[in-house]
Every structure is written in structure tokens, then in C-alpha cells.
Motif scaffolding. Structure first.
Motif, PDB file in Angstrom:
ATOM      1  N   ALA A   1     -21.415 -56.238 -17.294  1.00  0.00           N
ATOM      2  CA  ALA A   1     -20.675 -56.738 -18.457  1.00  0.00           C
ATOM      3  C   ALA A   1     -21.104 -56.043 -19.744  1.00  0.00           C
ATOM      4  CB  ALA A   1     -20.855 -58.249 -18.585  1.00  0.00           C
ATOM      5  N   VAL A   2     -22.378 -55.680 -19.840  1.00  0.00           N
ATOM      6  CA  VAL A   2     -22.878 -55.012 -21.051  1.00  0.00           C
ATOM      7  C   VAL A   2     -22.858 -53.488 -20.895  1.00  0.00           C
ATOM      8  CG1 VAL A   2     -24.319 -56.980 -21.659  1.00  0.00           C
ATOM      9  CG2 VAL A   2     -25.286 -55.150 -20.258  1.00  0.00           C
ATOM     10  N   ASN A   3     -22.164 -52.994 -19.866  1.00  0.00           N
ATOM     11  CA  ASN A   3     -22.029 -51.547 -19.624  1.00  0.00           C
ATOM     12  C   ASN A   3     -23.388 -50.877 -19.409  1.00  0.00           C
ATOM     13  OD1 ASN A   3     -19.220 -51.518 -19.801  1.00  0.00           O
ATOM     14  ND2 ASN A   3     -19.260 -51.295 -22.029  1.00  0.00           N
ATOM     15  N   GLY A   4     -24.264 -51.569 -18.711  1.00  0.00           N
ATOM     16  CA  GLY A   4     -25.556 -50.970 -18.402  1.00  0.00           C
ATOM     17  C   GLY A   4     -25.446 -49.792 -17.460  1.00  0.00           C
ATOM     18  N   HIS A   5     -24.433 -49.807 -16.585  1.00  0.00           N
ATOM     19  CA  HIS A   5     -24.272 -48.673 -15.666  1.00  0.00           C
ATOM     20  C   HIS A   5     -23.892 -47.405 -16.419  1.00  0.00           C
ATOM     21  CE1 HIS A   5     -20.433 -50.648 -16.254  1.00  0.00           C
ATOM     22  NE2 HIS A   5     -19.791 -49.618 -15.748  1.00  0.00           N
ATOM     23  N   HIS A   6     -23.232 -47.551 -17.581  1.00  0.00           N
ATOM     24  CA  HIS A   6     -22.953 -46.376 -18.405  1.00  0.00           C
ATOM     25  C   HIS A   6     -24.255 -45.787 -18.956  1.00  0.00           C
ATOM     26  CE1 HIS A   6     -18.611 -47.956 -19.277  1.00  0.00           C
ATOM     27  NE2 HIS A   6     -18.807 -47.615 -18.017  1.00  0.00           N
ATOM     28  N   LEU A   7     -25.195 -46.666 -19.320  1.00  0.00           N
ATOM     29  CA  LEU A   7     -26.477 -46.183 -19.831  1.00  0.00           C
ATOM     30  C   LEU A   7     -27.273 -45.475 -18.744  1.00  0.00           C
ATOM     31  CD1 LEU A   7     -27.529 -49.220 -22.067  1.00  0.00           C
ATOM     32  CD2 LEU A   7     -26.480 -47.069 -22.769  1.00  0.00           C
ATOM     33  N   LEU A   8     -27.125 -45.927 -17.498  1.00  0.00           N
ATOM     34  CA  LEU A   8     -27.787 -45.227 -16.400  1.00  0.00           C
ATOM     35  C   LEU A   8     -27.238 -43.814 -16.246  1.00  0.00           C
ATOM     36  CD1 LEU A   8     -28.002 -48.012 -13.652  1.00  0.00           C
ATOM     37  CD2 LEU A   8     -29.822 -47.189 -15.133  1.00  0.00           C
ATOM     38  N   LEU A   9     -25.929 -43.677 -16.362  1.00  0.00           N
ATOM     39  CA  LEU A   9     -25.326 -42.342 -16.293  1.00  0.00           C
ATOM     40  C   LEU A   9     -25.729 -41.500 -17.493  1.00  0.00           C
ATOM     41  CD1 LEU A   9     -21.745 -43.247 -14.994  1.00  0.00           C
ATOM     42  CD2 LEU A   9     -23.716 -42.476 -13.679  1.00  0.00           C
ATOM     43  N   ASP A  10     -25.860 -42.136 -18.678  1.00  0.00           N
ATOM     44  CA  ASP A  10     -26.341 -41.401 -19.851  1.00  0.00           C
ATOM     45  C   ASP A  10     -27.768 -40.902 -19.636  1.00  0.00           C
ATOM     46  OD1 ASP A  10     -23.985 -41.700 -21.211  1.00  0.00           O
ATOM     47  OD2 ASP A  10     -24.640 -43.457 -22.354  1.00  0.00           O
ATOM     48  N   GLY A  11     -28.588 -41.759 -19.019  1.00  0.00           N
ATOM     49  CA  GLY A  11     -29.954 -41.330 -18.726  1.00  0.00           C
ATOM     50  C   GLY A  11     -29.987 -40.150 -17.773  1.00  0.00           C
ATOM     51  N   MET A  12     -29.047 -40.120 -16.831  1.00  0.00           N
ATOM     52  CA  MET A  12     -28.935 -38.983 -15.929  1.00  0.00           C
ATOM     53  C   MET A  12     -28.572 -37.713 -16.694  1.00  0.00           C
ATOM     54  SD  MET A  12     -26.455 -38.688 -12.613  1.00  0.00           S
ATOM     55  CE  MET A  12     -26.817 -40.395 -12.214  1.00  0.00           C
ATOM     56  N   PHE A  13     -27.681 -37.854 -17.671  1.00  0.00           N
ATOM     57  CA  PHE A  13     -27.255 -36.687 -18.454  1.00  0.00           C
ATOM     58  C   PHE A  13     -28.385 -36.187 -19.359  1.00  0.00           C
ATOM     59  CE2 PHE A  13     -25.474 -35.069 -22.447  1.00  0.00           C
ATOM     60  CZ  PHE A  13     -24.753 -33.985 -21.984  1.00  0.00           C
ATOM     61  N   TYR A  14     -29.044 -37.119 -20.070  1.00  0.00           N
ATOM     62  CA  TYR A  14     -30.080 -36.718 -21.019  1.00  0.00           C
ATOM     63  C   TYR A  14     -31.397 -36.384 -20.337  1.00  0.00           C
ATOM     64  CZ  TYR A  14     -27.021 -38.178 -24.811  1.00  0.00           C
ATOM     65  OH  TYR A  14     -25.968 -38.277 -25.685  1.00  0.00           O
ATOM     66  N   SER A  15     -31.466 -36.529 -19.030  1.00  0.00           N
ATOM     67  CA  SER A  15     -32.689 -36.123 -18.340  1.00  0.00           C
ATOM     68  C   SER A  15     -32.896 -34.618 -18.428  1.00  0.00           C
ATOM     69  CB  SER A  15     -32.627 -36.549 -16.867  1.00  0.00           C
ATOM     70  OG  SER A  15     -31.593 -35.869 -16.172  1.00  0.00           O
TER      71      SER A  15
END
Length: 259
Positions: free
Chosen positions: A135-149
């Protein structure tokens, strides 16, 4: 067609694919058995294709160090995804504490997401946590973490921090924090049930004719559900802290592995 595809960047594409696929092996939500394997492979390839045009792609030559780069990408993806999975495991630990006091420890269920046995209350709280996470779009942040890794651990750079004791020490510290959060989630219910056990012990001593074992189990279940309903507002606050701990831990592990 060969003129459109730059064959010199194909090794870099393979390195991105290895890291993204390794992420999805251990990353929460994306690694669960509910998601069909062809969908995981297709989504990994699609996300790799998107990142191929957004990440700075260096010229990677296939030589004797290319295999080491592939192993490094796989270890990086598995390690960062495992840290996120480890933090969310605090929900299951808290549920195990609660079930043990309620008497539900003998009635574990099979978690369809992982295929392992899970406590009843832990399964319920974990499902609520995942729904709140989506609901808080946490899965988007996981994908962002993958990108910024790739900013912390560039593609062509070896993960120099893997041989450092700081990574192992940080994982142990994160494991300790996970247990602390799990204890904070379970302490309202466990504390109330402890008081119920004390009250039942006093009743058993003062009224020996009363069968405490028959009365105690339904009473503890009733008290547990009432306390869970009352303390659910505090549980949402702890879920927010848990998500913050997960993202901070992923970021710090990436920095330590990048040296």
C-alpha cells in the motif's frame, strides 16, 4: 539488426541480468513461490532491459576476470536481498513468541509463499505487513534500491568490502536488531498473557476445585485477541520502523560491500 545492437555491451547486459536475477532469488515479495517462475524470469529480463538504458554501461571485456565479475554480481544481489528478507522475518519471530504463549504453537500452518511452517498469528501479521508494504509502494523502493546499487557497487568494480569483517559484523548487528523489533512487537501480548498466567496460578492456589487447565486456554486466547485488537495501532508504528530499518540496512550493506 546487428548494426542496431552494440555487441560490445552484451557482457554488461549479462552482468546486469545476473544481479537482478540474484535480487529476485531472495528479495521479499518477488522471491515467493506464489509468483510463477516464468514471470520471475520475464520480469528480470524486462527490468534488466530497462536498466541497460539507464545505468552507465562500461565496456566490459570477456576475459579471465569476467567470471569473477559474474560471481560478484550474484553475491551482491543475494546479499542485499537476504538482508531485506532477514528484516521482514521479525514478523514471523514475533508471531512465534505470541503463539507460544497463546497455546497455538502446536498448530503451525504451511506458508504458501515460502513453503515452510509458519505460526498462525505470525502468518496473519505477516500478511497484514505485506499488504501495508504494498500500500505504501515499498516494492517500488526495493526496485529503486536495485537501481541505485550500481552507485555504491559499480559494475566493473570488484566488491572489495566482501573480504572485510565489517560486512559480517553489520549482518550480525542487523540480526540483533531484527530480534529487538520482534520482541517489541510481541511484548504487549506476551506481557498480558504473563499476567494472565500469574492470575490463574493465584486462582489455582485459592480455589483448588476449579480446573484451571480447562479455563486457562480459552481465557488466554480471548485476552490475546483483545490485546491484539487494542495494540494494532502500535503495531503499524513498528511496521514503519521495520521498513525504515530494512531500507537503511540495504543501503549500508551496499556501501560496505562497495568498500
Amino acid at each position: 539488426m546487428l548494426d542496431v545492437i552494440d555487441l560490445t555491451k552484451v557482457p554488461a547486459f549479462l552482468l546486469i541480468l545476473v544481479r537482478v536475477t540474484a535480487f529476485f532469488v531472495t528479495l521479499p515479495l518477488f522471491s515467493y513461490k506464489n509468483v510463477p517462475t516464468p514471470h520471475k524470469i520475464g520480469f528480470s529480463f524486462f527490468l534488466t532491459w530497462v536498466m541497460y538504458y539507464t545505468v552507465d554501461i562500461p565496456i566490459v571485456v570477456i576475459n579471465e576476470t569476467f567470471l569473477l565479475l559474474i560471481l560478484k554480481e550474484a553475491v551482491v544481489g543475494l546479499a542485499i536481498g537476504f538482508i531485506a528478507y532477514l528484516i521482514l522475518s521479525a514478523i514471523q519471530i514475533a508471531g512465534g513468541f505470541i503463539d507460544f504463549q497463546m497455546g497455538f504453537a502446536i498448530a503451525n500452518v504451511i506458508d504458501p509463499r515460502t513453503g515452510a511452517q509458519s505460526p498462525l498469528i505470525g502468518q496473519y501479521l505477516y500478511t497484514i505487513t505485506l499488504l501495508f508494504f504494498l500500500a505504501v509502494n515499498g516494492h517500488h523502493l526495493l526496485l529503486d534500491g536495485m537501481f541505485y546499487s550500481y552507485e555504491a557497487i559499480p559494475m566493473q568494480q570488484m566488491a572489495t568490502g566482501l573480504g572485510n569483517d565489517a560486512v559480517a559484523s553489520y549482518v550480525i548487528e542487523t540480526f540483533n536488531k531484527m530480534f529487538i523489533v520482534a520482541f517489541q512487537m510481541a511484548i504487549p501480548i506476551v506481557g498480558c498473557l504473563f499476567l494472565v498466567d500469574v492470575a490463574l496460578g493465584i486462582v489455582a492456589r485459592t480455589v483448588p476445585q476449579l480446573n484451571v487447565f480447562v479455563v486457562g486456554l480459552p481465557l488466554k486466547i480471548l485476552v490475546s485477541f483483545v490485546v491484539i485488537f487494542i495494540s494494532f495501532g502500535m503495531f503499524t508504528i513498528l511496521m514503519r520502523e521495520l521498513f525504515e530499518l530494512m531500507f537503511v540496512s540495504m543501503r549500508d550493506v551496499m556501501r560496505l560491500m562497495g568498500g
